[in-house]
Design a protein around this motif. Structure first.
Motif: not given
Ligand code: MG
Length: 258
Positions: A133-141, A189-198, A143-150
């Protein structure tokens, strides 16, 4: 063994042991007197740790303001009619929750399986159906909304349960309202690191850049309702407090060993 350095090392080790040589070493001790870490039951994949505060166990949303609006069915809650906000406030936490975007896909982009976890009521970790499902990357699941994608897209297909395990460090403020240290977030997310001390740049907003405004040391967790019947289950939180030791005035005794 073709490496000359390794051959030399092996020969030296053999020579030393053959000659019965030992090295006198001194053990280093910090001298800090540590309290014993609390013994807890860690639970398993389906049960929270024994020291967790359970926010939703599948039976009721009594821990949440607005919880009466959401439908509870078969051990999960379905978002509807508005967001929900915890009655308690939290600072530095570990937060676990499970969510599933609707199995029947409707809408696209931000209109598909949208929800979100708001830490301290204003910092959003996005929940979205980001499976093909396409959207802006810093708004996808994730994401820290509008700051960084996962860092990666670890989304499961619509309808499947997914986990978020979140480590949250609250921002600190000075007396004058200026920022002392930013908020930081780690997410699996599901055991996979998607944000690391952001480190967050401030609150996450749709209509303006992120900024910090001084707030209390603790704040509520909220789950967004964005028009989609996203499901939730198994939500628990733990306070994260650093263990503090005492440093004695005198230099610690050092033992000698061989
Ligand atoms: Mg959202």
């Amino acid at each position: 063994m073709k490496n000359p350095k390794l051959i030399f090392l092996a020969l030296m080790t053999f020579a030393c042991s053959a000659l019965g040589m030992t090295y006198a070493v001194q053990e280093w001790k910090s001298g800090i007197i540590w309290p014993e870490p609390e013994v807890i039951d860690p639970g398993d994949a389906t049960t929270p740790p024994s020291d967790a505060i359970v926010l939703f166990d599948g039976t009721n949303l009594d821990a949440w303001q607005g919880g009466e609006r959401w439908e509870i069915k078969d051990g999960y809650a379905i978002a509807q009619g508005g967001g929900i906000v915890t009655k308690d406030s939290f600072g530095d936490i570990q937060l676990h929750l499970e969510w599933a975007s609707p199995e029947k896909v409707t809408g696209e982009g931000q209109g598909r399986g949208n929800s979100g976890v708001y830490l301290m009521g204003q910092y959003e970790l996005q929940i979205l159906d980001s499976y093909e499902n396409e959207t802006y990357f810093d708004g996808q699941a994730g994401a820290i909304y509008k700051q960084t994608p996962p860092m990666v897209n670890a989304c499961r297909p619509p309808g499947e349960w997914q986990t978020y395990d979140i480590l949250w460090t609250a921002p600190r403020f000075n007396e004058d309202g200026s920022l002392k240290s930013p908020a930081a977030i780690t997410v699996l997310q599901n055991g996979v690191v998607i944000q690391n001390n952001f480190e967050l740049q401030g609150g996450t907003f749709w209509h303006r850049p992120p900024t910090y405004t001084k707030h209390a040391e603790t704040g509520p967790i909220s789950l967004q309702f964005h028009g989609n019947p996203v499901r939730f289950r198994n939500i628990w939180v733990r306070d994260m407090k650093p263990i503090v030791g005492e440093k004695p005035d005198e230099k610690p005794e050092q033992s000698t060993g061989e």
